[in-house]
Scaffold this active site. Structure first.
Site, PDB file in Angstrom:
ATOM      1  N   LYS A   1      -7.010  -3.559   9.078  1.00 34.42           N
ATOM      2  CA  LYS A   1      -8.419  -3.540   9.502  1.00 34.42           C
ATOM      3  C   LYS A   1      -9.153  -4.769   8.965  1.00 34.42           C
ATOM      4  O   LYS A   1      -9.825  -5.480   9.718  1.00 34.42           O
ATOM      5  CB  LYS A   1      -9.095  -2.264   8.975  1.00 34.42           C
ATOM      6  CG  LYS A   1     -10.606  -2.277   9.088  1.00 34.42           C
ATOM      7  CD  LYS A   1     -11.224  -1.011   8.551  1.00 34.42           C
ATOM      8  CE  LYS A   1     -11.528  -1.008   7.081  1.00 34.42           C
ATOM      9  NZ  LYS A   1     -12.680  -1.836   6.655  1.00 34.42           N
ATOM     10  N   ASN A   2      -9.037  -5.007   7.662  1.00 35.29           N
ATOM     11  CA  ASN A   2      -9.831  -6.074   7.066  1.00 35.29           C
ATOM     12  C   ASN A   2      -9.395  -7.462   7.534  1.00 35.29           C
ATOM     13  O   ASN A   2     -10.205  -8.387   7.557  1.00 35.29           O
ATOM     14  CB  ASN A   2      -9.795  -5.986   5.536  1.00 35.29           C
ATOM     15  CG  ASN A   2     -10.630  -4.824   5.028  1.00 35.29           C
ATOM     16  OD1 ASN A   2     -11.359  -4.201   5.792  1.00 35.29           O
ATOM     17  ND2 ASN A   2     -10.518  -4.523   3.743  1.00 35.29           N
TER      18      ASN A   2
ATOM     19  N   CYS B   1     -25.554  -0.286   0.862  1.00 39.46           N
ATOM     20  CA  CYS B   1     -24.296   0.325   1.287  1.00 39.46           C
ATOM     21  C   CYS B   1     -23.964   1.405   0.279  1.00 39.46           C
ATOM     22  O   CYS B   1     -24.313   1.293  -0.891  1.00 39.46           O
ATOM     23  CB  CYS B   1     -23.210  -0.735   1.315  1.00 39.46           C
ATOM     24  SG  CYS B   1     -21.570  -0.064   1.457  1.00 39.46           S
TER      25      CYS B   1
ATOM     26  N   ARG C   1     -23.995  -4.909  -2.647  1.00 38.57           N
ATOM     27  CA  ARG C   1     -23.282  -5.827  -1.770  1.00 38.57           C
ATOM     28  C   ARG C   1     -24.168  -6.923  -1.166  1.00 38.57           C
ATOM     29  O   ARG C   1     -24.379  -6.970   0.048  1.00 38.57           O
ATOM     30  CB  ARG C   1     -22.550  -5.040  -0.681  1.00 38.57           C
ATOM     31  CG  ARG C   1     -21.674  -3.963  -1.268  1.00 38.57           C
ATOM     32  CD  ARG C   1     -20.864  -3.237  -0.242  1.00 38.57           C
ATOM     33  NE  ARG C   1     -19.553  -3.831  -0.077  1.00 38.57           N
ATOM     34  CZ  ARG C   1     -18.615  -3.338   0.717  1.00 38.57           C
ATOM     35  NH1 ARG C   1     -18.840  -2.280   1.436  1.00 38.57           N
ATOM     36  NH2 ARG C   1     -17.456  -3.925   0.811  1.00 38.57           N
TER      37      ARG C   1
ATOM     38  N   ASP D   1      -9.907  -0.781  -3.080  1.00 38.15           N
ATOM     39  CA  ASP D   1      -9.786   0.099  -1.911  1.00 38.15           C
ATOM     40  C   ASP D   1      -8.690   1.163  -2.068  1.00 38.15           C
ATOM     41  O   ASP D   1      -8.509   1.997  -1.181  1.00 38.15           O
ATOM     42  CB  ASP D   1      -9.523  -0.733  -0.646  1.00 38.15           C
ATOM     43  CG  ASP D   1     -10.765  -1.480  -0.184  1.00 38.15           C
ATOM     44  OD1 ASP D   1     -11.853  -1.234  -0.740  1.00 38.15           O
ATOM     45  OD2 ASP D   1     -10.652  -2.323   0.731  1.00 38.15           O
TER      46      ASP D   1
ATOM     47  N   ARG E   1     -13.140   4.969  10.630  1.00 34.49           N
ATOM     48  CA  ARG E   1     -13.397   3.532  10.484  1.00 34.49           C
ATOM     49  C   ARG E   1     -12.126   2.804  10.040  1.00 34.49           C
ATOM     50  O   ARG E   1     -11.969   1.619  10.332  1.00 34.49           O
ATOM     51  CB  ARG E   1     -14.486   3.293   9.430  1.00 34.49           C
ATOM     52  CG  ARG E   1     -15.863   3.754   9.844  1.00 34.49           C
ATOM     53  CD  ARG E   1     -16.884   3.304   8.826  1.00 34.49           C
ATOM     54  NE  ARG E   1     -16.631   1.922   8.454  1.00 34.49           N
ATOM     55  CZ  ARG E   1     -16.888   1.386   7.256  1.00 34.49           C
ATOM     56  NH1 ARG E   1     -17.430   2.117   6.318  1.00 34.49           N
ATOM     57  NH2 ARG E   1     -16.626   0.132   7.007  1.00 34.49           N
TER      58      ARG E   1
END
Ligand code: UD1
Length: 421
Positions: free
Chosen positions: A22-23, A118, A123, A308, A400
Site C-alpha cells: 500500500k505505502n 490524525c 503529523r 506499523d 484501507r
C-alpha cells in the site's frame, strides 16, 4: 457499518499470498504526475486508500484506470486541469500530500491542503516544506492550504532532514528529479518503499543513486517518460500475517515474503521463540508448542522495528510468558489498541510512549472497536488467539490497508467472517 467476527480456533496451517505494498503504491501513483506519458503499476493492492489516491489524481485531471480486478493501475497525466489537492480528499488520507513534490516540479506551482489532525498523532508537514524550500520553492500557509511555487523552476541543493521522514523523503526525491542540477538529500529515510519509488523513477528516466542509504543523490533531468513497474511486496501485511501462526501456533508460508523486508521484525519473533525461514516462495513461520517468550520492542525508522507492526506485536505479547516493554518512538498516541486489548483480558499499562505488557495465559473474546488501520488488525490477531468470540467493529479502517483479510485467514484455518451492518 460492517464488523468482523473472529472465533479462537487453534493452530493455523497453509499459505497466505502477500499483496503489493500500500505505502509503495501511494507514492508510486503520484509519481505519474511527473510525466506526460503513462505510468502503469502492476501488483497494486486492492484497497480503499488506493481508491482515494485514484480520486485525488482524477481531481487533478489525470486519467486513472484500474485493470485486472484492480491489480493494475494505468495512469496518464498528459493533460492536467488542476494543481490543487482539495481538503475534502486530503483529509481522508495523509499520503495525499505526496502530490506536492511532483506537481511543483512539473508545473512550478501547487496548492495542497494540510492533512489536519490524525488519530495517531499531529503529523505535520514541516520536513516536506523545508526540503522543497531548499530546492528553491516558496511555500506559504494560508487557510489550511500550502501554496507552493517555484517561478524559475526548482534548483538542486544539498539538504539534510532533521528527521528521516518517509513522506518528506518521497516528496523531495520526486521533486528533485526535475530540478536543475544535483540534489543531495542527507538523513533520508531508507524504507523499502523508497527504494521501490526510486527504481520506478529510474525506469522513467530519472538519475538517482543511494536509495536504501541515508544519502540520496539526484541529478535533475529535463523530462521523465512513461514506464511499467511492479509494486514491491507489502512488508507490513507480511509482518501482520507472520504473527498469525506466531499467536495461534501452526505453520504458515507467506507467499512473496522476503527476509530483507522484515529483518528486525523477524529477529524479534526469533527471540520470542517463533521460527522464520526463507523459502523459494516466501517466508515460512512456525510455532510449535508452548507460549512465546516476552521480548521488548522499540519502534524506529527502517531498518529498525516498524511502527506499523507495533500494535500487532502487542497482540502477540499479550499472551507471552513474562513482561515486555513496547516503546513507540515514531508517533505519539499510537497505543489506542491497548485499552481494547485490555477488554479482552490483556494486562497492559501505558505511560506516555511506553507500554508494559504482562503476558496472560489466554485472552477472552469481547466486542472491541478498531481505532486505526494497524490497531484493527491487531484486534483480529488477538481474537484468533482468544477463547470465544471477538467482534471487531469499525472495520472500514481495515479496508484501507488489508485486502481480502477474511479470505486470507480462512485459507489457513481461521474462523472469521465479515458481518454486514
Ligand atoms: C509513512 C507511512 C506510515 C508509517 C510511517 C512511519 C505511507 C503512506 N505511510 O507515513 O504507514 O507509519 O511512514 O514509518 O507511506 N513528521 C514531522 N514533520 C513532517 C513529516 C513527519 O514531524 O514534515 C513526523 C510525523 O509526525 C511522525 C514522524 O515524523 O511522528 C514519522 O512520519 P513520516 O516518516 O513522515 O511518516 P509518513 O510518511 O506520514
Amino acid at each position: 457499518m460492517d464488523s468482523i467476527l473472529v472465533t479462537g480456533n487453534g493452530p493455523l496451517n497453509g499459505q497466505i499470498p502477500i499483496a503489493g505494498a500500500k505505502n509503495a503504491c501511494l507514492t508510486l501513483m503520484p509519481a505519474t504526475l511527473l510525466s506526460e506519458e503513462p505510468l502503469t503499476l502492476t501488483n497494486a493492492p486492492r484497497l480503499s486508500d488506493i481508491k482515494t489516491m485514484t480520486a485525488l489524481l482524477q481531481s487533478l485531471g489525470a486519467e486513472v484506470s484500474s485493470l485486472q480486478d484492480g491489480q493494475v493501475q494505468a495512469m496518464s497525466s498528459h493533460d492536467l486541469t488542476s494543481q490543487t489537492a482539495d481538503y475534502e480528499i486530503v483529509r481522508k488520507m495523509r499520503a495525499s500530500n505526496l502530490v506536492l513534490g511532483p506537481l511543483l516540479a512539473r508545473f512550478g506551482h501547487a496548492v495542497v491542503s494540510l492533512p489536519g489532525g490524525c488519530a495517531i498523532g499531529a503529523r505535520p508537514m514541516d520536513l516536506h516544506v523545508e526540503g522543497l524550500e531548499a530546492l528553491g520553492a516558496e511555500i506559504e500557509l494560508k487557510d489550511g492550504y500550502l501554496y507552493a511555487k517555484a517561478a524559475g523552476g526548482l534548483k538542486g541543493a544539498v539538504h539534510e532532514m532533521r528527521f528521516a521522514s518517509v513522506g518528506a523523503t518521497e516528496n523531495i526525491v520526486m521533486a528533485a528529479t526535475l530540478a536543475k542540477g544535483t540534489t543531495v538529500l542527507k538523513n533520508a529515510a531508507r524504507e523499502p518503499e523508497i527504494v521501490d519509488l526510486v527504481e520506478c523513477l529510474r525506469k522513467m528516466g530519472a538519475q538517482i543513486a543511494g536509495e536504501g542509504t541515508s544519502t540520496i543523490e539526484i541529478q535533475g533531468v529535463d523530462r521523465l517518460h512513461g514506464a511499467t513497474h511492479q509494486v514491491v511486496t507489502d512488508r507490513i501485511e507480511l509482518g501482520t500475517y507472520m504473527l498469525a501462526p506466531a499467536i495461534c501456533g501452526g505453520e504458515v508460508e507467506l507467499l512473496g515474503g522476503r527476509m530483507r523486508l522484515v529483518e528486525s521484525f523477524a529477529a524479534k519473533l526469533d527471540a520470542a521463540g517463533v521460527s522464520v525461514e526463507e523459502t523459494d516462495k516466501g517466508l515460512k513461520v512456525t510455532r510449535k508448542n508452548g507460549r512465546v517468550a516476552a521480548v521488548d520492542v522499540v519502534t524506529e525508522p527502517f531498518p529498525g522495528f516498524p511502527t506499523d507492526l507495533q500494535a500487532q506485536m502487542m497482540a502477540l505479547m499479550c499472551t507471552a510468558e513474562g513482561a515486555s516493554v513496547l516503546e513507540e518512538r515514531i508517533f505519539e498516541n499510537r497505543f489506542m489498541h491497548a485499552p481494547e486489548l485490555v477488554r479482552m483480558g490483556a494486562d497492559i499499562e501505558v505511560h506516555g510512549g511506553t507500554a508494559t505488557v504482562k503476558g496472560v495465559e489466554r485472552l477472552k473474546g469481547a466486542p472491541v472497536m478498531a481505532t486505526d488501520l494497524r490497531a484493527s488488525v491487531s484486534l483480529i490477531l488477538a481474537g484468533l488467539a482468544a477463547e470465544g468470540e471477538t467482534t471487531v467493529s469499525r472495520v472500514y479502517h481495515l479496508d484501507r490497508g488489508y485486502e481480502h483479510v477474511v479470505r486470507k485467514l480462512e485459507g489457513v484455518g481461521a474462523k472469521i467472517e465479515r458481518i454486514k451492518g
